[in-house]
Design an enzyme around this catalytic site. Structure first.
Site, mmCIF file in Angstrom:
data_model
loop_
_atom_site.group_PDB
_atom_site.id
_atom_site.type_symbol
_atom_site.label_atom_id
_atom_site.label_comp_id
_atom_site.label_asym_id
_atom_site.label_seq_id
_atom_site.Cartn_x
_atom_site.Cartn_y
_atom_site.Cartn_z
ATOM 1 N N GLY A 55 24.008 39.061 39.487
ATOM 2 C CA GLY A 55 25.116 40.002 39.550
ATOM 3 C C GLY A 55 25.594 40.330 38.156
ATOM 4 N N GLU A 115 21.507 35.292 36.680
ATOM 5 C CA GLU A 115 20.692 36.473 36.350
ATOM 6 C C GLU A 115 21.677 37.627 36.258
ATOM 7 O OE1 GLU A 115 17.645 36.457 35.628
ATOM 8 O OE2 GLU A 115 16.891 34.603 36.492
ATOM 9 N N GLY A 121 29.494 36.278 36.568
ATOM 10 C CA GLY A 121 28.730 35.123 36.069
ATOM 11 C C GLY A 121 29.617 34.175 35.266
ATOM 12 N N CYS A 146 18.363 46.042 37.777
ATOM 13 C CA CYS A 146 18.820 45.235 36.624
ATOM 14 C C CYS A 146 17.927 45.460 35.409
ATOM 15 C CB CYS A 146 18.860 43.768 37.001
ATOM 16 S SG CYS A 146 17.314 43.154 37.641
HETATM 17 P P1 NAD Z 1 28.822 41.734 41.106
HETATM 18 O O1 NAD Z 1 28.803 40.707 40.033
HETATM 19 O O2 NAD Z 1 30.043 42.556 41.267
HETATM 20 O O3 NAD Z 1 28.622 41.024 42.515
HETATM 21 C C1 NAD Z 1 27.525 40.177 42.739
HETATM 22 C C2 NAD Z 1 27.897 39.190 43.827
HETATM 23 O O4 NAD Z 1 28.962 38.371 43.348
HETATM 24 C C3 NAD Z 1 28.379 39.840 45.115
HETATM 25 O O5 NAD Z 1 27.874 39.105 46.213
HETATM 26 C C4 NAD Z 1 29.881 39.687 45.017
HETATM 27 O O6 NAD Z 1 30.510 39.648 46.273
HETATM 28 C C5 NAD Z 1 29.988 38.354 44.314
HETATM 29 N N1 NAD Z 1 31.280 38.143 43.633
HETATM 30 C C6 NAD Z 1 32.133 39.080 43.134
HETATM 31 N N2 NAD Z 1 33.213 38.464 42.597
HETATM 32 C C7 NAD Z 1 33.034 37.134 42.733
HETATM 33 C C8 NAD Z 1 33.794 35.972 42.375
HETATM 34 N N3 NAD Z 1 34.968 36.075 41.771
HETATM 35 N N4 NAD Z 1 33.274 34.759 42.671
HETATM 36 C C9 NAD Z 1 32.062 34.640 43.270
HETATM 37 N N5 NAD Z 1 31.324 35.688 43.666
HETATM 38 C C10 NAD Z 1 31.794 36.918 43.403
HETATM 39 O O7 NAD Z 1 27.517 42.578 40.913
HETATM 40 P P2 NAD Z 1 27.014 43.798 41.779
HETATM 41 O O8 NAD Z 1 27.928 44.932 41.479
HETATM 42 O O9 NAD Z 1 26.819 43.406 43.202
HETATM 43 O O10 NAD Z 1 25.550 44.043 41.157
HETATM 44 C C11 NAD Z 1 25.393 44.696 39.990
HETATM 45 C C12 NAD Z 1 25.183 43.736 38.842
HETATM 46 O O11 NAD Z 1 24.131 42.823 39.133
HETATM 47 C C13 NAD Z 1 24.733 44.462 37.608
HETATM 48 O O12 NAD Z 1 25.410 43.959 36.474
HETATM 49 C C14 NAD Z 1 23.245 44.153 37.521
HETATM 50 O O13 NAD Z 1 22.640 44.233 36.290
HETATM 51 C C15 NAD Z 1 23.206 42.784 38.058
HETATM 52 N N6 NAD Z 1 21.849 42.472 38.533
HETATM 53 C C16 NAD Z 1 21.080 41.620 37.791
HETATM 54 C C17 NAD Z 1 19.790 41.320 38.187
HETATM 55 C C18 NAD Z 1 18.924 40.355 37.417
HETATM 56 O O14 NAD Z 1 17.935 39.884 37.941
HETATM 57 N N7 NAD Z 1 19.255 40.027 36.200
HETATM 58 C C19 NAD Z 1 19.290 41.885 39.352
HETATM 59 C C20 NAD Z 1 20.089 42.767 40.078
HETATM 60 C C21 NAD Z 1 21.383 43.045 39.659
#
Ligand code: NAD
Length: 494
Positions: A240, A263, A245, A298
């Site tokens: 995410g 990631e 993270g 990503c």
């Molecule tokens: P996000 O970080 O907003 O959410 C990811 C997950 O985290 C979701 O399930 C969300 O509900 C959860 N989440 C949100 N707030 C949280 C908290 N306070 N505590 C615990 N969990 C929480 O990301 P997104 O908008 O769903 O996805 C986009 C991001 O993911 C982009 O930055 C993208 O680059 C990244 N991404 C990275 C990869 C990789 O392999 N490096 C792959 C795909 C996406």
């Protein structure tokens, strides 16, 4: 071969309200969230919105299943058999899973079909096959000692995944964690839970014992946070954004120091040298490398860095190729680019373009919402030229169909620009010079450097980032290290 008639039939099926999957049964929640399809902005169903108590229940089910040992202490050959069966079931239901996922997150079906169910099936098959071929070790101690190094599962693994490729990214975590003997609690993104919930049902059908794989849906700030802070979760695998993270690292420190694997995002450079061998192919692959799935990838090549001698010719071809990409209903096989996953994400993407213009960037194509009459969330693939490394568009991840273009003179400039962000996920170099390719592979700080392509990958190679793109690798045998611990048995033979 995908069939439009079958896709349309699957797409018209009503979707029942969805519940958590805990200990092998559906568990309802007091709170609910509407599921809005990005295709037309309509509510298609609802999901359970987990409370802390729901997460406690799922973790308790996973812990009980782990302690029971029917999975965690089973023969690897048994786990292999069940996970192979799951891979078979995913393949049998591939189109159903793909269509369900597209209705939830808007990825064009031609991409989603391969990248989601088929890729997830490949992950389960890979780790199923691997798990009965990995041996423990005997250490080379003195002969009066027998020292055995065992790999053991960790216990309960939490997985939190994003919305862009829920099945593929979910499987990258669930498959090695389960293969190693762990029990899992998965928290999908609130805007892309449906295909993962169906995967949970297929896992039970494949013979995974109840409680081994649990799914709680809902908001990150409640369900995700509860999982991150949980005292009985041994490891947390996350894909995410960077800000979330960071929070997970804090939650770990505030709770039981669970190991956390991150990631995170990227701002990946795609460097084209004057001596690129096949400019037409480089243009085509570069356009796909940023615009497929509306740039919500990503590893998207979101910074195009082009050498000055080829710059004008490359840009002319790139703008022409981008103009030919059809943005439309993601369930239409004719669409090259589907919908942006949510209204919020669309607004975020558009505001990045505004900021880029205010900071001196030039929009050479796109830059606006399209198909607004559908009620869905669509954006034209957008190219912004004259972007310098200090501009927001160079530094921050958009996660949308927006390409930043920068010109360079020398290879040293290219390296400096390529490495000028806090990220280090993916990258590419296009050149016909072997020495240039080799020196760029060494100089670019990223987990992946593609040469004369963009985005090639399979299960055999690790995926993950350098710098603030995170740590811990998905895919390949290396991923198993995240879900196992080493135990030494020191046996005195005297
Ligand atoms: P996000 O970080 O907003 O959410 C990811 C997950 O985290 C979701 O399930 C969300 O509900 C959860 N989440 C949100 N707030 C949280 C908290 N306070 N505590 C615990 N969990 C929480 O990301 P997104 O908008 O769903 O996805 C986009 C991001 O993911 C982009 O930055 C993208 O680059 C990244 N991404 C990275 C990869 C990789 O392999 N490096 C792959 C795909 C996406």
């Amino acid at each position: 071969m995908l069939d439009q008639i079958v896709i349309d039939r699957l797409a018209s099926a009503p979707i029942a309200p969805q519940e958590h999957l805990i200990n092998g049964v559906r568990v309802s929640a007091e709170q609910r969230l509407d599921v809005v399809s990005p295709i037309d902005g309509k509510v298609i169903t609802s999901i359970a919105d987990a409370s802390t108590a729901d997460v406690d229940r799922a973790v308790a089910a996973a812990r009980a299943a782990y302690a029971k040992g029917t999975w965690s202490r089973s023969a690897p050959a048994f786990r292999k058999q069940v996970l192979q069966r799951l891979a078979d079931l995913i393949e049998e239901h591939a189109l159903e899973l793909a269509v369900l996922g597209v209705r939830d997150n808007g990825t064009e079906i031609s991409m989603a079909y391969k990248a989601e169910p088929l890729s997830a099936a490949g992950s389960f098959r890979y780790y199923a096959e691997a798990i009965d071929k990995i041996y423990d070790q005997i250490a080379p101690t003195s002969p009066d000692v027998l020292a055995l190094i065992h790999r053991e599962p960790l216990g309960v693994v939490g997985a939190i995944v994003p919305w862009n490729f829920p099945l593929m990214i979910g499987a990258w975590k669930i498959a090695p964690a389960l293969a190693a003997g762990n029990c899992v609690v998965l928290k999908p993104a609130e805007i892309a839970s449906l295909s993962l919930l169906r995967l949970g049902e297929l896992a039970l059908e494949a013979g995974l014992p109840p409680g081994v794989f649990n799914i709680v849906t809902g908001r990150g700030t409640t369900a995700g946070k509860a999982l991150g802070l949980h005292m009985d979760v041994d490891a947390l695998a996350f894909t995410g954004s960077g800000p979330v993270g960071r929070k997970l690292l804090e939650y770990s420190a505030q709770s039981n120091i669970k190991r956390v694997f991150l990631e995170l995002g990227g701002k990946s450079p795609n460097v084209v040298f004057d001596d690129v061998a096949d400019i037409d192919r480089a243009v085509k692959v570069s356009a796909a490398g940023i615009f497929r799935n509306s740039g919500q990838v990503c590893v998207a090549g979101s910074r195009l860095i082009v050498q000055e001698g080829i710059y004008d010719a490359f840009m002319e071809k790139l703008v022409a190729a981008t103009g030919k990409m059809k943005v439309g209903n993601p369930l239409d096989l004719a669409s090259d680019i589907g919908a942006v996953a949510s209204a919020d994400q669309l607004q975020k993407d558009l505001s990045f373009v505004e900021t880029a213009q205010a900071e001196g960037g030039t929009v050479v194509t796109g830059g606006a919402q399209v198909n607004a009459e559908s009620g869905g969330f669509y954006m034209a693939p957008t190219i912004v030229a004259d972007v310098t490394p200090d501009m927001t568009l160079s530094r921050e991840e958009v996660f949308g169909p927006v390409l930043a273009v920068t010109r360079f003179k020398t290879a040293e400039d290219a390296v400096r620009i390529a490495n000028s962000t806090v990220y280090g996920l993916a990258s590419a170099v296009w050149t016909s010079s072997l020495p240039t390719a080799h020196s760029m592979v060494r100089a670019i700080n990223a987990g992946i450097v593609h040469v004369n392509t963009y985005g090639g990958s399979d299960m055999t190679v690790p995926l993950g980032g350098f710098k603030q793109s995170g740590f811990g690798r998905d895919k390949s045998l290396h991923a198993l290290d995240k879900y196992t611990d080493l135990k030494t048995a020191w046996i005195d033979l005297k």
